[in-house]
Design an enzyme around this catalytic site. Structure first.
Site, PDB file in Angstrom:
ATOM      1  N   HIS A  75     -11.701  25.270  30.392  1.00 28.52           N
ATOM      2  CA  HIS A  75     -10.520  25.940  30.960  1.00 28.52           C
ATOM      3  C   HIS A  75      -9.206  25.430  30.347  1.00 28.52           C
ATOM      4  O   HIS A  75      -8.146  25.990  30.629  1.00 28.52           O
ATOM      5  CB  HIS A  75     -10.470  25.770  32.479  1.00 28.52           C
ATOM      6  CG  HIS A  75     -11.610  26.444  33.191  1.00 28.52           C
ATOM      7  ND1 HIS A  75     -11.881  27.793  33.042  1.00 28.52           N
ATOM      8  CD2 HIS A  75     -12.559  25.969  34.039  1.00 28.52           C
ATOM      9  CE1 HIS A  75     -12.948  28.109  33.771  1.00 28.52           C
ATOM     10  NE2 HIS A  75     -13.384  27.017  34.376  1.00 28.52           N
ATOM     11  N   ASP A 120     -21.359  28.681  30.673  1.00 25.85           N
ATOM     12  CA  ASP A 120     -20.900  28.255  32.002  1.00 25.85           C
ATOM     13  C   ASP A 120     -20.659  29.514  32.852  1.00 25.85           C
ATOM     14  O   ASP A 120     -20.415  30.602  32.309  1.00 25.85           O
ATOM     15  CB  ASP A 120     -19.595  27.459  31.850  1.00 25.85           C
ATOM     16  CG  ASP A 120     -19.103  26.849  33.162  1.00 25.85           C
ATOM     17  OD1 ASP A 120     -19.403  25.674  33.411  1.00 25.85           O
ATOM     18  OD2 ASP A 120     -18.423  27.562  33.939  1.00 25.85           O
ATOM     19  N   HIS A 139     -18.192  30.284  34.596  1.00 27.15           N
ATOM     20  CA  HIS A 139     -16.797  30.748  34.546  1.00 27.15           C
ATOM     21  C   HIS A 139     -16.360  31.071  33.116  1.00 27.15           C
ATOM     22  O   HIS A 139     -16.848  30.447  32.164  1.00 27.15           O
ATOM     23  CB  HIS A 139     -15.864  29.669  35.102  1.00 27.15           C
ATOM     24  CG  HIS A 139     -16.223  29.226  36.497  1.00 27.15           C
ATOM     25  ND1 HIS A 139     -16.999  28.117  36.748  1.00 27.15           N
ATOM     26  CD2 HIS A 139     -15.917  29.768  37.698  1.00 27.15           C
ATOM     27  CE1 HIS A 139     -17.150  27.984  38.062  1.00 27.15           C
ATOM     28  NE2 HIS A 139     -16.512  28.970  38.663  1.00 27.15           N
ATOM     29  N   ASP A 189     -23.704  25.885  36.515  1.00 24.01           N
ATOM     30  CA  ASP A 189     -23.235  26.600  37.720  1.00 24.01           C
ATOM     31  C   ASP A 189     -23.710  28.051  37.785  1.00 24.01           C
ATOM     32  O   ASP A 189     -23.367  28.769  38.724  1.00 24.01           O
ATOM     33  CB  ASP A 189     -21.706  26.501  37.888  1.00 24.01           C
ATOM     34  CG  ASP A 189     -20.931  26.555  36.593  1.00 24.01           C
ATOM     35  OD1 ASP A 189     -21.531  26.849  35.537  1.00 24.01           O
ATOM     36  OD2 ASP A 189     -19.705  26.323  36.635  1.00 24.01           O
TER      37      ASP A 189
HETATM   38  C1  SP5 Z   1     -15.518  23.731  34.495  1.00 27.47           C
HETATM   39  C2  SP5 Z   1     -15.663  24.603  35.706  1.00 27.47           C
HETATM   40  O1  SP5 Z   1     -16.770  25.029  36.019  1.00 27.47           O
HETATM   41  N1  SP5 Z   1     -14.553  24.850  36.397  1.00 27.47           N
HETATM   42  C3  SP5 Z   1     -14.606  25.685  37.534  1.00 27.47           C
HETATM   43  C4  SP5 Z   1     -13.345  25.711  38.305  1.00 27.47           C
HETATM   44  C5  SP5 Z   1     -13.561  26.587  39.493  1.00 27.47           C
HETATM   45  N2  SP5 Z   1     -12.554  26.499  40.454  1.00 27.47           N
HETATM   46  C6  SP5 Z   1     -12.927  27.364  41.523  1.00 27.47           C
HETATM   47  C7  SP5 Z   1     -11.852  27.712  42.451  1.00 27.47           C
HETATM   48  C8  SP5 Z   1     -12.480  28.692  43.420  1.00 27.47           C
HETATM   49  C9  SP5 Z   1     -11.483  29.302  44.293  1.00 27.47           C
HETATM   50  N3  SP5 Z   1     -12.154  30.286  45.101  1.00 27.47           N
HETATM   51  C10 SP5 Z   1     -11.234  31.003  45.910  1.00 27.47           C
HETATM   52  C11 SP5 Z   1     -11.806  32.274  46.410  1.00 27.47           C
HETATM   53  C12 SP5 Z   1     -10.697  33.264  46.512  1.00 27.47           C
HETATM   54  N4  SP5 Z   1     -11.136  34.481  47.115  1.00 27.47           N
HETATM   55 ZN    ZN Z   2     -17.933  26.682  35.592  1.00 30.77          ZN
END
Ligand code: SP5
Ligand code: ZN
Length: 349
Positions: A170, A204, A206, A288
């Site tokens: 990220h 990943d 994301h 994940d």
């Molecule tokens: C490296 C990695 O896997 N980073 C992942 C970062 C994910 N952060 C997640 C934040 C999730 C917020 N979810 C809020 C739901 C809104 N409807």
């Molecule tokens: Zn991730």
């Protein structure tokens, strides 16, 4: 046979206490425990041979990051306790300071307006990458592990594993967020240009928005990412198909994606990589995508990791696996063992 694995002992010093969700402090899932579990399980199963990575000079990061951001992160980490103390004074909270506080950014640059004359002094795009006094060394150590893994490939190894923490995908050229500070996969890919064009495959859960950002205009590095549809999931603002161009390919997938659909998409991604004939491959490896991951919404069990590994190895490219996410501690050992067992078994064929 084992896979040469590079780790970063300094990651232990980085352990933010919480992230914030609608006014509530919730556990910070990106924990030191993750690396301990992976390291212990894979070592015990004799799948990896871990070695500490030599600490790189910060200048090495400049191929991937704005030098001003690198300097900012180092200064913020080293001055974090003082800065937090000043902030706490506003509320008379100084007596509550512990010796290991984390700075959480609360001011974001995107919408400040065209009148601002002080640009780019904020390098965070969200508040989930807090900075404590050991964060700089942890992040630099993580990037060092990736760099060492790339060096191993340059020296002739066919595969290596960078057990990076904190994760990196990220983090963009001048942005940090999503538990990431320095883009480990990007540091490796820039180093691997010594072997010609490089492909990065990001599996990943994301979207690797930071990696996309760093190589957006770089013809020498192909970025291919499979991830949850950003219309539904973090990081929300990037990872759409509309961002695709010659060397950037996003493959967003719906919630509930099952193994057959995932593997069909992966086969398409790998065919694209094969066509471009890169000299080496970097895999941003996240666990994940498992159905029980607390952040993921796909529907796949642990066997998916064997199927992914077999397909990647079939590319026959020198390959560096770089650890990204994966937050279900109870299953991390099995997921990683399944993946690397398949890597070794397939490589031997
Ligand atoms: C490296 C990695 O896997 N980073 C992942 C970062 C994910 N952060 C997640 C934040 C999730 C917020 N979810 C809020 C739901 C809104 N409807
Ligand atoms: Zn991730």
């Amino acid at each position: 046979m084992t896979i040469r694995t590079f780790v970063n002992p300094a990651h232990e010093g980085h352990h933010p206490p919480a992230e914030y969700l609608h006014g509530h402090a919730v556990p910070y899932y990106e924990s030191p425990e993750r690396v301990r579990i992976l390291l212990d399980a894979l070592t015990e199963a004799r799948l990896i041979a871990p070695e500490p990575a030599e600490r790189i000079a910060p200048q090495v990061l400049h191929a991937s990051h704005d030098p001003a951001m690198v300097r900012f992160l180092q200064d913020l980490s080293q001055g974090s306790q003082e800065l937090i103390g000043q902030d706490f004074d506003v509320y008379d909270l100084r007596q509550r300071l512990s010796t290991d506080e984390y700075y959480y950014e609360t001011m974001f640059p995107a919408q400040l307006g065209r009148w601002s004359t002080r640009t780019r002094t904020v390098y965070f795009f969200d508040s989930t990458s807090p900075v404590g006094r050991h964060t700089w060394e942890a992040a630099l150590g993580s990037a060092s592990a990736a760099y060492a893994g790339a060096s191993a490939l340059l020296a002739g190894d066919r595969q290596a594993y960078a057990l990076c923490r904190p994760p990196g995908h990220h983090a963009g050229r001048n942005t940090m967020g999503g538990y990431c500070y320095l883009n480990n996969a990007a540091v490796a890919a820039n180093h691997l240009k010594g072997r010609g064009r490089v492909a990065i495959l990001d599996v990943d859960y994301h979207h690797g928005n930071g990696t996309q950002d760093i190589f957006w205009e770089d013809d020498e590095v192909l970025f291919v990412s499979l991830h949850a549809d950003p219309a539904l999931d973090y990081p929300y603002f990037t990872g759409f198909e509309a961002e695709n161009h010659a060397t950037n390919r996003n493959i967003p997938l719906p919630h509930g994606t099952t193994a057959p659909d995932y593997l069909a998409a992966l086969d398409g991604a790998l065919a694209h990589i094969r066509e471009q004939a890169p000299g080496s491959l970097v895999v941003s490896l996240g666990f994940d995508i498992h159905r029980d991951d607390p952040m993921g919404h796909f529907d796949m069990d642990t066997s998916i990791f064997a199927a992914i590994a077999e397909r990647i190895v079939a590319l026959h490219l020198p390959t560096l696996y770089v650890q990204e996410g994966g937050y279900r501690l109870a299953g991390l050992d099995e997921m990683a063992a399944t993946f690397f067992q398949a890597v070794l078994a397939t490589e031997g064929v």
